[in-house]
Design a protein around this motif. Structure first.
Motif, PDB file in Angstrom:
ATOM      1  N   ASN A 165     -23.756  38.926 -17.506  1.00 15.30           N
ATOM      2  CA  ASN A 165     -22.885  39.384 -18.585  1.00 15.30           C
ATOM      3  C   ASN A 165     -22.501  40.828 -18.281  1.00 15.30           C
ATOM      4  O   ASN A 165     -23.295  41.752 -18.475  1.00 15.30           O
ATOM      5  N   GLU A 166     -21.260  41.028 -17.789  1.00 14.98           N
ATOM      6  CA  GLU A 166     -20.843  42.366 -17.378  1.00 14.98           C
ATOM      7  C   GLU A 166     -20.699  43.324 -18.555  1.00 14.98           C
ATOM      8  O   GLU A 166     -20.824  44.540 -18.389  1.00 14.98           O
ATOM      9  N   ARG A 167     -20.388  42.826 -19.727  1.00 21.08           N
ATOM     10  CA  ARG A 167     -20.209  43.718 -20.880  1.00 21.08           C
ATOM     11  C   ARG A 167     -21.542  44.204 -21.437  1.00 21.08           C
ATOM     12  O   ARG A 167     -21.582  45.184 -22.190  1.00 21.08           O
ATOM     13  N   ARG A 168     -22.624  43.521 -21.122  1.00 24.80           N
ATOM     14  CA  ARG A 168     -23.958  43.858 -21.655  1.00 24.80           C
ATOM     15  C   ARG A 168     -23.974  43.816 -23.184  1.00 24.80           C
ATOM     16  O   ARG A 168     -24.764  44.510 -23.817  1.00 24.80           O
ATOM     17  N   LYS A 169     -23.075  43.027 -23.756  1.00 25.52           N
ATOM     18  CA  LYS A 169     -23.077  42.787 -25.189  1.00 25.52           C
ATOM     19  C   LYS A 169     -23.523  41.351 -25.430  1.00 25.52           C
ATOM     20  O   LYS A 169     -23.202  40.448 -24.659  1.00 25.52           O
ATOM     21  N   THR A 170     -24.261  41.129 -26.482  1.00 24.15           N
ATOM     22  CA  THR A 170     -24.857  39.823 -26.719  1.00 24.15           C
ATOM     23  C   THR A 170     -23.792  38.753 -26.932  1.00 24.15           C
ATOM     24  O   THR A 170     -22.838  38.943 -27.691  1.00 24.15           O
ATOM     25  N   ILE A 171     -23.960  37.643 -26.229  1.00 21.81           N
ATOM     26  CA  ILE A 171     -23.123  36.462 -26.411  1.00 21.81           C
ATOM     27  C   ILE A 171     -23.975  35.386 -27.081  1.00 21.81           C
ATOM     28  O   ILE A 171     -25.068  35.074 -26.609  1.00 21.81           O
ATOM     29  N   LEU A 172     -23.481  34.859 -28.170  1.00 23.98           N
ATOM     30  CA  LEU A 172     -24.222  33.869 -28.938  1.00 23.98           C
ATOM     31  C   LEU A 172     -23.835  32.453 -28.505  1.00 23.98           C
ATOM     32  O   LEU A 172     -22.720  32.209 -28.057  1.00 23.98           O
ATOM     33  N   GLU A 173     -24.788  31.537 -28.669  1.00 24.77           N
ATOM     34  CA  GLU A 173     -24.542  30.110 -28.407  1.00 24.77           C
ATOM     35  C   GLU A 173     -23.897  29.892 -27.044  1.00 24.77           C
ATOM     36  O   GLU A 173     -22.912  29.185 -26.899  1.00 24.77           O
ATOM     37  N   ALA A 174     -24.486  30.527 -26.021  1.00 23.05           N
ATOM     38  CA  ALA A 174     -23.953  30.384 -24.669  1.00 23.05           C
ATOM     39  C   ALA A 174     -24.236  28.985 -24.135  1.00 23.05           C
ATOM     40  O   ALA A 174     -25.321  28.422 -24.349  1.00 23.05           O
ATOM     41  N   ARG A 175     -23.262  28.444 -23.417  1.00 24.18           N
ATOM     42  CA  ARG A 175     -23.396  27.102 -22.843  1.00 24.18           C
ATOM     43  C   ARG A 175     -22.744  27.065 -21.473  1.00 24.18           C
ATOM     44  O   ARG A 175     -21.687  27.659 -21.281  1.00 24.18           O
ATOM     45  N   VAL A 176     -23.381  26.374 -20.537  1.00 24.24           N
ATOM     46  CA  VAL A 176     -22.866  26.250 -19.179  1.00 24.24           C
ATOM     47  C   VAL A 176     -22.826  24.768 -18.811  1.00 24.24           C
ATOM     48  O   VAL A 176     -23.761  24.013 -19.096  1.00 24.24           O
ATOM     49  N   GLN A 177     -21.718  24.377 -18.198  1.00 28.17           N
ATOM     50  CA  GLN A 177     -21.579  23.029 -17.655  1.00 28.17           C
ATOM     51  C   GLN A 177     -21.280  23.130 -16.174  1.00 28.17           C
ATOM     52  O   GLN A 177     -20.563  24.026 -15.740  1.00 28.17           O
ATOM     53  N   ALA A 178     -21.841  22.214 -15.397  1.00 26.79           N
ATOM     54  CA  ALA A 178     -21.633  22.210 -13.948  1.00 26.79           C
ATOM     55  C   ALA A 178     -21.210  20.806 -13.510  1.00 26.79           C
ATOM     56  O   ALA A 178     -21.724  19.806 -14.020  1.00 26.79           O
ATOM     57  N   PHE A 179     -20.266  20.773 -12.559  1.00 26.14           N
ATOM     58  CA  PHE A 179     -19.762  19.504 -12.042  1.00 26.14           C
ATOM     59  C   PHE A 179     -19.619  19.620 -10.527  1.00 26.14           C
ATOM     60  O   PHE A 179     -19.350  20.696  -9.988  1.00 26.14           O
ATOM     61  N   LEU A 180     -19.799  18.479  -9.863  1.00 29.61           N
ATOM     62  CA  LEU A 180     -19.537  18.395  -8.438  1.00 29.61           C
ATOM     63  C   LEU A 180     -18.174  17.749  -8.254  1.00 29.61           C
ATOM     64  O   LEU A 180     -17.974  16.575  -8.605  1.00 29.61           O
ATOM     65  N   ALA A 181     -17.209  18.503  -7.727  1.00 26.23           N
ATOM     66  CA  ALA A 181     -15.884  17.974  -7.416  1.00 26.23           C
ATOM     67  C   ALA A 181     -15.874  17.560  -5.953  1.00 26.23           C
ATOM     68  O   ALA A 181     -16.174  18.372  -5.069  1.00 26.23           O
ATOM     69  N   ILE A 182     -15.534  16.298  -5.698  1.00 30.14           N
ATOM     70  CA  ILE A 182     -15.643  15.783  -4.336  1.00 30.14           C
ATOM     71  C   ILE A 182     -14.615  14.679  -4.113  1.00 30.14           C
ATOM     72  O   ILE A 182     -14.254  13.950  -5.054  1.00 30.14           O
ATOM     73  N   ASP A 183     -14.128  14.591  -2.889  1.00 28.79           N
ATOM     74  CA  ASP A 183     -13.199  13.518  -2.518  1.00 28.79           C
ATOM     75  C   ASP A 183     -13.988  12.257  -2.221  1.00 28.79           C
ATOM     76  O   ASP A 183     -14.945  12.279  -1.432  1.00 28.79           O
ATOM     77  N   GLU A 184     -13.572  11.167  -2.834  1.00 29.97           N
ATOM     78  CA  GLU A 184     -14.237   9.889  -2.623  1.00 29.97           C
ATOM     79  C   GLU A 184     -13.208   8.785  -2.476  1.00 29.97           C
ATOM     80  O   GLU A 184     -12.036   8.952  -2.834  1.00 29.97           O
ATOM     81  N   ARG A 185     -13.647   7.656  -1.939  1.00 30.80           N
ATOM     82  CA  ARG A 185     -12.807   6.469  -1.832  1.00 30.80           C
ATOM     83  C   ARG A 185     -13.497   5.303  -2.528  1.00 30.80           C
ATOM     84  O   ARG A 185     -14.709   5.121  -2.410  1.00 30.80           O
ATOM     85  N   THR A 186     -12.698   4.534  -3.272  1.00 30.65           N
ATOM     86  CA  THR A 186     -13.233   3.361  -3.945  1.00 30.65           C
ATOM     87  C   THR A 186     -13.458   2.246  -2.926  1.00 30.65           C
ATOM     88  O   THR A 186     -13.057   2.349  -1.756  1.00 30.65           O
ATOM     89  N   SER A 187     -14.082   1.170  -3.373  1.00 25.25           N
ATOM     90  CA  SER A 187     -14.312   0.027  -2.479  1.00 25.25           C
ATOM     91  C   SER A 187     -13.012  -0.601  -2.010  1.00 25.25           C
ATOM     92  O   SER A 187     -12.983  -1.281  -0.977  1.00 25.25           O
TER      93      SER A 187
END
Length: 302
Positions: A165-187
């Protein structure tokens, strides 16, 4: 016989944040259909530049209209109104400055002045509203680590990345989501760009002030399970992260996102501890170690 359908031109794509987006040199024209979005999206120099350009064009337009009646403005230097005098007469009218020596002297000019005065009120109100919206908008100053690391943690291969947190000010109810973006082929052989959710050990925090290390265990439920670094590079894999929270000072939601390509996923590396011991001062945070890594044991994620 059915009429031939018009074929749309191909759209070039670029990858941004792990997701493909359209790239077309003429796409910027479409923003003019949504001027409010455009005025909020452009940087401040572009915002003031558009305001100045619109102000100039509007006054030039009304100067041409005033110029239609060469005797409609009293107090001019010559027998007829010059274009420059008509322009500055429009500036005074649009800004409700007060005419001084210039004033309307015909019905046509009075009607044009009425229209321009009304338009000036609307333009000032819209400009003020857009400027206020830009000033009051919450902006996140969330710093993401330049790399992600993969090493053993409690006997299990774990992917880690850091937030600050660059501002060093409190952030409430913080939430993080992560995803893997990848090229795939179907059957069936169809190529797709997919986003696979990545489960984090802790994806929520009631308070976020300094730093936060996110961990994703690479087990049988992980989209990284069984994938090697070479396979991730060949599939143009990227880690896509999204942050959200509430600014405690402004009490407004804030958002941030980041992506890390597979080339910056460091296997067998771990982040250097930011908590340092200093003689006579106890423990302190060393933000110089935010992106630093060191060798760590890493078992095969498969």
């Amino acid at each position: 016989m059915a009429p031939a359908q018009r074929r749309a031109p191909p759209v070039r794509l670029q990858k941004h944040g792990g997701i493909f987006t359209a790239v077309n040199p003429s796409d910027w024209i479409r923003h003019w259909r949504h001027p409010n979005h455009l005025m909020l999206a452009v940087p401040w120099p572009g915002f003031f530049g558009l305001i100045a350009a619109g102000y100039l064009l509007l006054n030039l337009l009304f100067a041409v209209i005033f110029w239609v009646d060469p005797h409609g403005i009293a107090g001019v230097a010559g027998e007829t109104t010059s274009f420059l005098e008509a322009f500055f007469f429009s500036v005074q009218t649009l800004g409700s400055i007060g005419y001084g020596a210039f004033h309307p002297s015909s019905l046509f000019t009075h009607l044009v002045v009425t229209v321009e005065s009304l338009l000036g009120l609307i333009v000032i109100a819209l400009t003020t509203g857009m400027a206020f919206s830009r000033f009051s908008r919450s902006t996140a100053r969330i710093l993401f680590s330049e790399v992600v690391t993969v090493h053993d943690y409690d006997g299990e291969p774990t992917l880690m990345f850091r937030l600050a947190n660059e501002r060093r000010k409190t952030i409430l109810e913080a939430r993080v989501q992560a995803f893997l973006a990848i090229d795939e082929r179907t059957s069936e052989g169809h190529r797709m760009r997919r986003l696979h959710p990545m489960l984090l050990n802790r994806d929520r925090s009631p308070l976020f002030l300094l730093t936060w290390t996110l961990m994703h265990p690479i087990n049988e439920h992980s989209p990284l399970h069984g994938r090697t670094s070479e396979e991730l590079l060949a599939s143009q894999a990227e880690l896509v992260m999204a942050f959200s929270g509430i600014d405690e000072t402004l009490e407004r939601p804030i958002y941030a996102h980041h992506n890390v390509p597979a080339s910056q996923m460091l296997f067998g590396q771990g982040f250097v501890d930011m908590m340092q011991e200093e003689e006579g001062q106890g423990q302190c945070f060393d933000f110089a170690n935010f992106n630093r890594t060191q060798p760590c044991p890493c078992s095969d994620p498969a």
